[in-house]
Design an enzyme around this catalytic site. Structure first.
Site, PDB file in Angstrom:
ATOM      1  N   LEU A 101       0.807  -1.223   0.000  1.00 38.60           N
ATOM      2  CA  LEU A 101       0.000   0.000   0.000  1.00 38.60           C
ATOM      3  C   LEU A 101       0.838   1.271   0.000  1.00 38.60           C
ATOM      4  O   LEU A 101       0.288   2.367   0.073  1.00 38.60           O
ATOM      5  CB  LEU A 101      -0.920   0.006   1.230  1.00 38.60           C
ATOM      6  CG  LEU A 101      -2.012  -1.076   1.234  1.00 38.60           C
ATOM      7  CD1 LEU A 101      -2.716  -1.102   2.576  1.00 38.60           C
ATOM      8  CD2 LEU A 101      -3.013  -0.832   0.118  1.00 38.60           C
ATOM      9  N   ARG A 102       2.154   1.122  -0.056  1.00 38.54           N
ATOM     10  CA  ARG A 102       2.988   2.319  -0.034  1.00 38.54           C
ATOM     11  C   ARG A 102       2.713   3.200  -1.241  1.00 38.54           C
ATOM     12  O   ARG A 102       2.713   4.426  -1.146  1.00 38.54           O
ATOM     13  CB  ARG A 102       4.465   1.928   0.034  1.00 38.54           C
ATOM     14  CG  ARG A 102       5.391   3.139   0.143  1.00 38.54           C
ATOM     15  CD  ARG A 102       6.842   2.749   0.295  1.00 38.54           C
ATOM     16  NE  ARG A 102       7.118   2.289   1.646  1.00 38.54           N
ATOM     17  CZ  ARG A 102       7.553   1.070   1.932  1.00 38.54           C
ATOM     18  NH1 ARG A 102       7.753   0.192   0.969  1.00 38.54           N
ATOM     19  NH2 ARG A 102       7.804   0.711   3.168  1.00 38.54           N
ATOM     20  N   ALA A 103       2.464   2.582  -2.395  1.00 38.02           N
ATOM     21  CA  ALA A 103       2.209   3.364  -3.604  1.00 38.02           C
ATOM     22  C   ALA A 103       0.960   4.226  -3.446  1.00 38.02           C
ATOM     23  O   ALA A 103       0.940   5.387  -3.879  1.00 38.02           O
ATOM     24  CB  ALA A 103       2.065   2.436  -4.807  1.00 38.02           C
TER      25      ALA A 103
END
Length: 669
Positions: free
Chosen positions: A263-265
């Protein structure tokens, strides 16, 4: 350079975006652009005398120089740009503790490192892909957490380390691991302009600067002042920017459509879109902000294979944004992404118009076919056959260099190391004490405590008592491939398997952080197809285009390997080589071809080169020439079908089953 300029400015507006990785060819002014950013950033207020640049309005409660008097007058200074050299040590980055004073006097004597100097400024890493992996991990962890930790033998120091992280790299010199790529917020590709008018303007301005640096700076001072004011205004507006649900749904839909990991993007895209709105002077994120954020935050997160180039399909991006915008605002969780009729069915790289940066793949294939069609028109004694495609890569067994090395950190062969690995023994320090071996130090000092007058409170230590850890870990090597491309290897199915094996070894070298080189031999000569480099992508491309045919000048290939390794030992004497010869062992070109090859192999063995021969001989009748070659190289022979890691497991399983079968036969008898 527009994308690079925008990415740097967005990080200046919102450092939470996570920094910028700049990829580009040499000579494109990457470093110049980054260094210019520091002059645009607003000055900062700091606690007077604090080595860690604490903010007077909110000083760090854990600052080693604290506690600070908030009523004391503050100092103001320019925002710093701290550059990290390639050969930097871990202690230089995080700072170092004087362990001798800490143990003998109980004093925390801490010397701040580059992370402390970069706090509230810019940390610039030139050639970040050449930095040791554990140092890159350390830097990215500090950037993500906003804090640096130093833990040594029970002594702990921590301080704030919030900075704008910028890295530059030339992909030709090697790639970063996908896990490290993901830690940079944005990535941009830069290249020199091909327009003569623009190139002339660059040269003109550079010559004007060289002739009158002060006058040149004065000419652009007003524009820089306006740009700096705009950064300050965008920072002030940032907290008021609204990221609405429609824009957030577009962000998550795009990340889901492009199948990025984790989920970093999503988080980086959201922060980038908010920064874009603030930069434009708006208080609400638009669909165009989301699109631009995706172009900057996603390309480097889509790599699934070490040989994949970063890229983004623009047509697929547009379709995903349009579909997400058309969805009902009140839709449930199942409506928040591309549906069964979403973008994967259209607009991909295989679509009519290609689109995006994924499209060049078919073009590369077309160029290869074009070369193949024109090949028969060239007259040559032994025209090369069309290049066979490589078989699918697989996980290979581990090939190592015997003994204990001292090369750069990696994951292949055993080596002494200053970081990572495990402690194998203690030794007296030869210079400054780096890694204290506490138990050995106490053991060395214990017999002398009565003679030194110990009064029962503190351990009395002297310089001769200190012992440091001797650690053993893994190093990277130079893996030099010598690939037989002669007519004896030219059977298309066979060469496809050989290329698949070499491609698998290249992938293994990438994962183990090795340098690689490639020599091919066919016809009457051996060619250094790929000088030693850290870029396995280039090696894979050269392998894919490798033609076959002609005689087998095995001796020439081995002699070329000898000369290449001789030069590399002069350039990098600590990096140990591993020679991988991929051949069936045949040598043609006269009665002396095979004896010459054996003498060349013995020359490499006398040089102490670790060697592995991948035996590509096939068929019911085998001559065993590759195994003989391995003996002359004082190396190991591995059959092509035994190179896969799984084959070792199957071999052991077969042996166990065979032993059990023999045991049952004996019991029956």
């Amino acid at each position: 350079m527009d994308d690079l300029r925008l990415s740097l400015l967005l990080n200046a507006v919102s450092p939470q975006v996570g920094g910028v990785l700049v990829r580009g060819e040499k000579g494109t002014a990457k470093s110049t652009m980054v260094r210019a950013l520091a002059g645009l950033l607003p000055s900062i207020a700091v606690v007077d005398g604090c080595r860690f640049a604490c903010d007077p309005a909110a000083p760090d409660a854990q600052c080693p120089d604290g506690p600070h008097d908030t009523a004391a007058p503050a100092a103001e200074r320019a925002t710093r740009l701290v550059e990290l050299p390639v050969g930097v040590s871990e202690d230089r980055i995080v700072g170092s503790l004087d362990l001798e004073r800490a143990l003998a006097e109980g004093v925390k004597a801490y010397e701040p490192g580059l992370l402390a100097a970069a706090h509230r400024g810019v940390l610039y890493i030139d050639e970040v892909n050449l930095l040791n992996d554990h140092l890159v991990d350390l830097l990215l962890d500090a950037a993500a957490m906003g804090r640096s930790y130093v833990e040594r033998e029970g002594v702990s120091v921590r301080h704030a380390a919030r900075f704008l992280l910028v890295g530059t790299m030339n992909p030709e010199e090697g790639e970063l691991r996908p896990q490290l790529l993901d830690r940079f917020g944005l990535t941009v590709e830069v290249a020199a302009t091909r327009e003569p008018v623009e190139r002339a303007e660059v040269v003109r301005r550079r010559l004007a600067y060289d002739a009158d640096p002060e006058g040149f700076a004065e000419r652009w001072a007003q524009q820089e002042k306006e740009l700096a004011a705009r950064i300050t205004a965008a920072r002030a507006l940032l907290p008021a920017v609204l990221l609405g649900d429609p824009a957030l749904r577009q962000i998550t839909a795009v990340c889901a459509a492009f199948e990025v990991d984790g989920l970093r993007a999503d988080i980086v895209m959201a922060r980038t879109a908010v920064a874009l709105a603030a930069w434009a002077g708006r208080t609400e994120v638009t669909a165009e902000d989301v699109r631009t954020a995706a172009q900057l935050a996603l390309p480097h997160r889509r790599r699934r294979n070490p040989f994949d180039a970063p890229g983004l399909d623009e047509e697929k991006l547009d379709q995903t944004l349009e579909q997400s915008a058309a969805e009902e605002p009140d839709g449930g969780p199942d409506d928040d992404g591309p549906g069964p009729e979403g973008p994967p069915d259209g607009g991909g790289p295989d679509g009519p118009s290609g689109g995006g940066q994924d499209a060049p793949e078919p073009e590369a294939s077309g160029q290869e076919n074009s070369g193949e069609e024109s090949a028969p028109s060239r007259t040559a004694p032994a025209p090369p056959q069309p290049a066979a495609p490589a078989a699918s890569p697989y996980r290979t067994r581990l090939l190592t260099v015997p003994g204990l090395g001292e090369g750069a950190g990696g994951r292949r062969s055993r080596a002494r190391t200053d970081s990572g690995g495990h402690t194998v023994r203690a030794a007296r320090p030869t210079g400054a004490l780096q890694r204290l071996h506490l138990a050995a130090t106490v053991q060395a000092a214990a017999p002398h405590q009565l003679a030194r007058g110990r009064d029962g409170r503190a351990l009395r230590l002297r310089r001769d008592d200190f012992r440091e850890q001797v650690r053993e870990g893994r190093e990277s090597n130079l893996v030099l491939f010598v690939v037989d491309a002669s007519g004896s290897m030219a059977a298309r199915q066979r060469m496809s398997a050989v290329k698949g094996a070499v491609l698998s070894l290249l992938m293994d070298a990438y994962q183990r952080r090795d340098k690689i080189g490639m020599i091919t031999f066919r016809g009457s000569e051996a060619v250094l197809a790929l000088p030693p480099t850290s870029s396995v992508e280039v090696g894979a491309a050269r392998l894919e285009q490798l033609p076959t045919g002609g005689r087998t000048p095995l001796a020439a290939g081995l002699l070329r390997a000898h000369e290449t390794l001789r030069l590399e030992r002069l350039r990098d004497p600590r990096r140990r080589p591993l020679l991988v010869v991929v051949t069936d062992g045949r040598a043609t070109g006269g009665s002396q071809a095979l004896p010459d090859a054996r003498r060349a192999a013995q020359l490499l063995a006398a040089q102490g080169t670790a060697a592995v021969v991948v035996d590509c001989e096939s068929g019911p009748v085998r001559l065993g020439l590759a195994a003989e070659l391995a003996q002359h190289l004082a190396g190991e022979a591995v059959r092509l079908e035994e190179l896969a890691a799984d084959s070792v497991t199957h071999l052991v399983t077969d042996l166990i089953h065979t032993d059990r079968g023999h045991s049952k036969q004996k019991e029956a008898a």
